[in-house]
Design a protein around this motif. Sequence first.
Motif, PDB file in Angstrom:
ATOM      1  N   HIS A   1      -7.535 -14.150 -15.251  1.00 33.36           N
ATOM      2  CA  HIS A   1      -6.376 -13.335 -15.363  1.00 33.36           C
ATOM      3  C   HIS A   1      -6.792 -11.806 -15.336  1.00 33.36           C
ATOM      4  O   HIS A   1      -5.802 -10.921 -15.330  1.00 33.36           O
ATOM      5  CB  HIS A   1      -5.664 -13.663 -16.673  1.00 33.36           C
ATOM      6  CG  HIS A   1      -6.577 -13.820 -17.885  1.00 33.36           C
ATOM      7  ND1 HIS A   1      -7.047 -15.071 -18.536  1.00 33.36           N
ATOM      8  CD2 HIS A   1      -7.486 -12.838 -18.550  1.00 33.36           C
ATOM      9  CE1 HIS A   1      -7.740 -14.809 -19.519  1.00 33.36           C
ATOM     10  NE2 HIS A   1      -7.789 -13.611 -19.483  1.00 33.36           N
TER      11      HIS A   1
ATOM     12  N   THR B   1       1.345 -18.270 -17.231  1.00 26.24           N
ATOM     13  CA  THR B   1       2.806 -18.183 -17.352  1.00 26.24           C
ATOM     14  C   THR B   1       3.337 -19.591 -17.038  1.00 26.24           C
ATOM     15  O   THR B   1       2.980 -20.097 -16.190  1.00 26.24           O
ATOM     16  CB  THR B   1       3.647 -16.996 -16.638  1.00 26.24           C
ATOM     17  OG1 THR B   1       3.361 -17.176 -15.537  1.00 26.24           O
ATOM     18  CG2 THR B   1       3.028 -15.727 -17.207  1.00 26.24           C
TER      19      THR B   1
ATOM     20  N   ARG C   1      12.094 -19.114 -19.261  1.00 28.83           N
ATOM     21  CA  ARG C   1      12.499 -17.862 -19.444  1.00 28.83           C
ATOM     22  C   ARG C   1      11.029 -17.034 -20.205  1.00 28.83           C
ATOM     23  O   ARG C   1      10.748 -17.893 -21.186  1.00 28.83           O
ATOM     24  CB  ARG C   1      13.570 -17.521 -20.433  1.00 28.83           C
ATOM     25  CG  ARG C   1      14.869 -18.234 -19.576  1.00 28.83           C
ATOM     26  CD  ARG C   1      16.105 -17.993 -20.593  1.00 28.83           C
ATOM     27  NE  ARG C   1      15.896 -18.544 -21.650  1.00 28.83           N
ATOM     28  CZ  ARG C   1      17.094 -18.713 -22.668  1.00 28.83           C
ATOM     29  NH1 ARG C   1      18.095 -17.995 -22.428  1.00 28.83           N
ATOM     30  NH2 ARG C   1      16.767 -19.027 -23.656  1.00 28.83           N
ATOM     31  N   PRO C   2      10.902 -16.066 -20.167  1.00 27.87           N
ATOM     32  CA  PRO C   2       9.904 -15.210 -20.970  1.00 27.87           C
ATOM     33  C   PRO C   2       9.798 -15.446 -22.335  1.00 27.87           C
ATOM     34  O   PRO C   2       8.990 -15.634 -23.165  1.00 27.87           O
ATOM     35  CB  PRO C   2       9.708 -13.683 -20.301  1.00 27.87           C
ATOM     36  CG  PRO C   2      10.256 -14.105 -18.865  1.00 27.87           C
ATOM     37  CD  PRO C   2      11.276 -15.041 -18.975  1.00 27.87           C
TER      38      PRO C   2
ATOM     39  N   ASP D   1       8.650 -18.456 -23.953  1.00 31.05           N
ATOM     40  CA  ASP D   1       7.099 -18.415 -24.255  1.00 31.05           C
ATOM     41  C   ASP D   1       6.462 -17.097 -24.065  1.00 31.05           C
ATOM     42  O   ASP D   1       5.983 -16.844 -23.148  1.00 31.05           O
ATOM     43  CB  ASP D   1       6.613 -19.561 -22.987  1.00 31.05           C
ATOM     44  CG  ASP D   1       5.066 -19.578 -23.081  1.00 31.05           C
ATOM     45  OD1 ASP D   1       4.519 -19.541 -24.307  1.00 31.05           O
ATOM     46  OD2 ASP D   1       4.256 -20.218 -22.150  1.00 31.05           O
ATOM     47  N   PRO D   2       6.523 -16.363 -25.109  1.00 29.27           N
ATOM     48  CA  PRO D   2       6.346 -15.026 -24.805  1.00 29.27           C
ATOM     49  C   PRO D   2       4.739 -14.572 -24.854  1.00 29.27           C
ATOM     50  O   PRO D   2       4.403 -13.427 -24.141  1.00 29.27           O
ATOM     51  CB  PRO D   2       6.801 -14.166 -26.060  1.00 29.27           C
ATOM     52  CG  PRO D   2       6.936 -15.369 -27.134  1.00 29.27           C
ATOM     53  CD  PRO D   2       7.177 -16.679 -26.550  1.00 29.27           C
TER      54      PRO D   2
ATOM     55  N   HIS E   1       3.320 -13.571 -21.653  1.00 31.55           N
ATOM     56  CA  HIS E   1       3.840 -12.356 -20.824  1.00 31.55           C
ATOM     57  C   HIS E   1       3.235 -11.121 -21.684  1.00 31.55           C
ATOM     58  O   HIS E   1       3.094  -9.849 -20.935  1.00 31.55           O
ATOM     59  CB  HIS E   1       5.284 -12.398 -20.769  1.00 31.55           C
ATOM     60  CG  HIS E   1       5.960 -13.444 -19.933  1.00 31.55           C
ATOM     61  ND1 HIS E   1       5.915 -13.505 -18.614  1.00 31.55           N
ATOM     62  CD2 HIS E   1       6.199 -14.869 -20.276  1.00 31.55           C
ATOM     63  CE1 HIS E   1       6.364 -14.596 -18.124  1.00 31.55           C
ATOM     64  NE2 HIS E   1       6.441 -15.442 -19.113  1.00 31.55           N
TER      65      HIS E   1
ATOM     66  N   SER F   1      -0.110 -10.537 -20.342  1.00 31.45           N
ATOM     67  CA  SER F   1      -0.134 -10.009 -18.945  1.00 31.45           C
ATOM     68  C   SER F   1       0.154  -8.613 -19.096  1.00 31.45           C
ATOM     69  O   SER F   1      -0.568  -7.731 -18.196  1.00 31.45           O
ATOM     70  CB  SER F   1       1.083 -10.650 -18.356  1.00 31.45           C
ATOM     71  OG  SER F   1       0.750 -10.510 -16.795  1.00 31.45           O
ATOM     72  N   ALA F   2       1.009  -8.062 -20.046  1.00 29.06           N
ATOM     73  CA  ALA F   2       1.095  -6.483 -20.153  1.00 29.06           C
ATOM     74  C   ALA F   2      -0.104  -6.037 -20.759  1.00 29.06           C
ATOM     75  O   ALA F   2      -0.372  -4.637 -19.915  1.00 29.06           O
ATOM     76  CB  ALA F   2       2.213  -6.162 -21.133  1.00 29.06           C
TER      77      ALA F   2
ATOM     78  N   GLN G   1      -3.488  -9.688 -14.342  1.00 28.37           N
ATOM     79  CA  GLN G   1      -2.195 -10.079 -14.719  1.00 28.37           C
ATOM     80  C   GLN G   1      -2.470 -11.543 -15.069  1.00 28.37           C
ATOM     81  O   GLN G   1      -3.483 -12.429 -14.715  1.00 28.37           O
ATOM     82  CB  GLN G   1      -1.071 -10.059 -13.877  1.00 28.37           C
ATOM     83  CG  GLN G   1      -1.131 -10.653 -12.608  1.00 28.37           C
ATOM     84  CD  GLN G   1       0.473 -10.695 -11.682  1.00 28.37           C
ATOM     85  OE1 GLN G   1       0.158  -9.780 -10.990  1.00 28.37           O
ATOM     86  NE2 GLN G   1       1.127 -11.700 -11.985  1.00 28.37           N
TER      87      GLN G   1
END
Length: 343
Positions: free
Chosen positions: A249, A280, A284-285, A288-289, A292, A295-296, A306
């Motif tokens: 990643h 991911t 929806r993000p 499963d936050p 994400h 990734s930020a 990412q």
Amino acid sequence: MTEDRAPAVTAQQLLTMMSAVRKTGVLRAGVDLKVFDALADGPADAETVATACTADPRGTRILLNALAAIGLLEADQDLYTLAPGAERILVSTHPEYYGDAVRLAASDYEWDAIKHLGDAVRQGGTVMNTNAETPSYTFWEDFAELGTLNTQPVADLVADELLPWSDASDDRVKVLDVACGHGFYGYTLARKDPRAHIWSLDWPNVLAVTEANAQRLGVSHQAHFIPGDMFEAPLEGPYDIVIVANVLHHFSTERATQLLRRMADVVRPGGKLVAIAISTGDGRPADDPIPHLFSALMLAWTSEGQVHPLSAYEDMVTAAGFARPKLHTVPHNPLRVLLADRI
């Protein structure tokens, strides 16, 4: 609100998000000063805690009240006690102590990256001169020393999946652990199979910690070390197993595939690839936050990194010369394990 719509955004919700940095700072100060250790034997007042922590009494009282405000302590008049559960995960002498994770998840390294996230979005990658891809970046020394609570369950899973396969060999099992960090994935296998010899590849400053871990775990006689860049260091081989953990990643799909192709070149036919990464999902993000948000961080911390979808990791593996991987997971753990045969 209908089932397919999220709740409306509120000012209170935003305020809670914005104040999170204060809660993190209060937690970090409590761990750094060993406040929870000072209260391990029972209730104490601020002056007693201040003496134990070698801190200012007024400052200690403010910190204790803040820790009570976020639910980590209980305050009764002038006395403070540990909140239920804190004695288990916040007292440093307990086997389940979780405070070391603060040095990673609440570190200046991550904050220094994420505070430039807006600039990284504009540029499409990190704007930091010193970042997660920089040789001798000292964050990776902390990571190698501490690991995370997610590490050992995954290391046990990997070893248990590989042991029946490696039992078919009467000879030494050669394992390359790429960007090994703490080395726990390879060393867990080495502890369970004395024929396993682990070649740990990472920056020289990280390998100093890795070697100490090998000694502490009693596998130093099975440990070998390759200092350098994973894309450039001589790899020798061939290996029976290659482990690529927590690194895909950090790169674009093209760069990650290039790394896996390099690994395929040093795995014997029929050998195994173990790829471990956060992915991911298809939902929806908000459902499963964790991946994400991670990734930020990768956007702010690397040039092209990412968190990729699981399907992308599978495509990388096959494009590199391995068979379609099999997915393995640990409940309540964001790491995904892909095992694939070298064609």
